[in-house]
Design a protein around this motif. Structure first.
Motif, short mmCIF file in Angstrom:
data_model
loop_
_atom_site.label_atom_id
_atom_site.label_comp_id
_atom_site.label_asym_id
_atom_site.label_seq_id
_atom_site.Cartn_x
_atom_site.Cartn_y
_atom_site.Cartn_z
N PHE A 54 0.87 -0.98 -0.03
CA PHE A 54 -0.10 0.23 -0.37
C PHE A 54 0.63 0.98 -0.46
N THR A 55 0.58 2.15 -0.46
CA THR A 55 1.43 3.33 -0.89
C THR A 55 0.25 4.83 -0.92
N PRO A 56 0.73 6.27 -0.61
CA PRO A 56 0.01 7.34 -1.02
C PRO A 56 -0.77 6.88 -3.14
N ASP A 57 0.01 6.50 -3.32
CA ASP A 57 -0.92 6.42 -4.56
C ASP A 57 -2.08 5.64 -4.87
N ASN A 58 -1.84 4.03 -4.35
CA ASN A 58 -2.55 3.29 -4.39
C ASN A 58 -3.68 3.47 -3.36
N ASP A 59 -3.63 4.10 -2.25
CA ASP A 59 -4.08 3.45 -0.94
C ASP A 59 -4.82 5.18 -0.22
N PRO A 60 -5.00 6.24 -1.25
CA PRO A 60 -4.83 7.63 -0.75
C PRO A 60 -5.74 7.79 0.74
N HIS A 61 -6.20 6.93 0.71
CA HIS A 61 -7.06 7.06 2.51
C HIS A 61 -6.90 6.27 3.72
N GLY A 62 -5.76 6.08 3.01
CA GLY A 62 -5.20 4.51 4.20
C GLY A 62 -5.56 3.43 4.82
N GLU A 63 -7.14 3.04 4.40
CA GLU A 63 -8.08 2.30 4.54
C GLU A 63 -7.78 0.79 3.82
N HIS A 64 -7.11 0.33 3.26
CA HIS A 64 -6.50 -0.92 2.95
C HIS A 64 -7.53 -1.26 2.15
N ASP A 65 -8.74 -0.96 1.15
CA ASP A 65 -9.43 -1.41 0.81
C ASP A 65 -10.10 -1.54 -0.68
N CYS A 66 -8.89 -1.20 -1.61
CA CYS A 66 -8.91 -1.38 -2.81
C CYS A 66 -7.29 -1.62 -3.07
N ALA A 67 -7.26 -2.23 -4.22
CA ALA A 67 -5.71 -2.19 -4.69
C ALA A 67 -6.12 -3.46 -6.20
N LEU A 68 -4.95 -2.70 -7.45
CA LEU A 68 -4.61 -3.29 -8.66
C LEU A 68 -3.32 -4.03 -8.41
N LEU A 69 -3.65 -5.42 -9.13
CA LEU A 69 -1.92 -6.36 -8.70
C LEU A 69 -2.03 -6.72 -10.32
N SER A 70 -0.68 -6.94 -10.47
CA SER A 70 -0.21 -8.48 -11.27
C SER A 70 -0.29 -9.89 -10.75
N VAL A 71 -0.49 -11.09 -11.64
CA VAL A 71 -0.49 -12.86 -11.00
C VAL A 71 -0.42 -12.46 -12.31
N GLY A 72 0.56 -13.63 -12.21
CA GLY A 72 0.88 -13.86 -13.45
C GLY A 72 1.04 -13.41 -14.50
N GLU A 73 0.33 -13.79 -15.56
CA GLU A 73 -0.21 -13.00 -16.98
C GLU A 73 -1.69 -11.63 -17.15
N HIS A 74 -2.88 -12.00 -15.66
CA HIS A 74 -2.91 -12.12 -15.21
C HIS A 74 -2.50 -10.33 -14.59
N ARG A 75 -3.93 -8.72 -14.96
CA ARG A 75 -4.32 -8.15 -13.29
C ARG A 75 -5.52 -7.74 -13.27
N ILE A 76 -5.32 -8.01 -11.81
CA ILE A 76 -6.16 -8.02 -10.52
C ILE A 76 -6.14 -7.12 -10.32
N MET A 77 -7.88 -7.47 -9.91
CA MET A 77 -8.51 -5.89 -9.07
C MET A 77 -9.15 -6.20 -7.94
N TRP A 78 -8.63 -6.06 -6.71
CA TRP A 78 -10.26 -6.28 -5.45
C TRP A 78 -10.19 -5.11 -4.97
N LYS A 79 -11.61 -4.68 -4.19
CA LYS A 79 -12.24 -3.69 -4.11
C LYS A 79 -13.13 -4.46 -2.26
N ILE A 80 -12.69 -3.74 -0.88
CA ILE A 80 -13.98 -4.52 0.05
C ILE A 80 -15.02 -3.31 -0.07
#
Length: 113
Positions: A54-80
């Motif tokens: 988590f960084t200020p760019d991908n977690d601007p509110h500091g709540e760890h509620d969403c992110a985008l990441l690479s897993v193998g050849e796939h771009r995965i997004m998760w959100k709470i």
């Protein structure tokens, strides 16, 4: 630390605990993630569970509620998202209160957003 910063830190702690354990809510896979081969699907779920970059760019509110990441050849997004514990139609009044809030995490392919 301000009261708001303490509240956000508690939300982040609860989100991290939920993401890692699944306790306190539900996790859904999008159609695209559900259709992945089992090894890719398991890798995506494991990557989401263990995500900690988590960084200020991908977690601007500091709540760890969403992110985008690479897993193998796939771009995965998760959100709470947050809902009242007994009714998923309205948002919970306070995601920092686990007694009144059910967390719902969606794991999806980035292209499904």
């Amino acid at each position: 630390m301000t009261l708001e910063a303490m509240r956000r830190a508690e939300i982040a702690r609860l989100n991290d605990h939920f993401r890692f354990t699944g306790e306190g809510g539900w996790t859904y896979l999008s159609r695209g993630v559900a259709a992945l081969p089992i090894m890719a699907k398991e890798a995506a779920i494991r990557a989401v569970r263990h995500f900690a970059d988590f960084t200020p760019d991908n977690d601007p509110h500091g709540e760890h509620d969403c992110a985008l990441l690479s897993v193998g050849e796939h771009r995965i997004m998760w959100k709470i998202d947050y809902y009242p514990h007994n009714d998923t139609r309205d948002h919970a009044p306070d995601p920092a209160d686990p007694a009144t809030t059910k967390r719902v995490m969606t794991i999806m392919l980035a292209g499904e957003c």
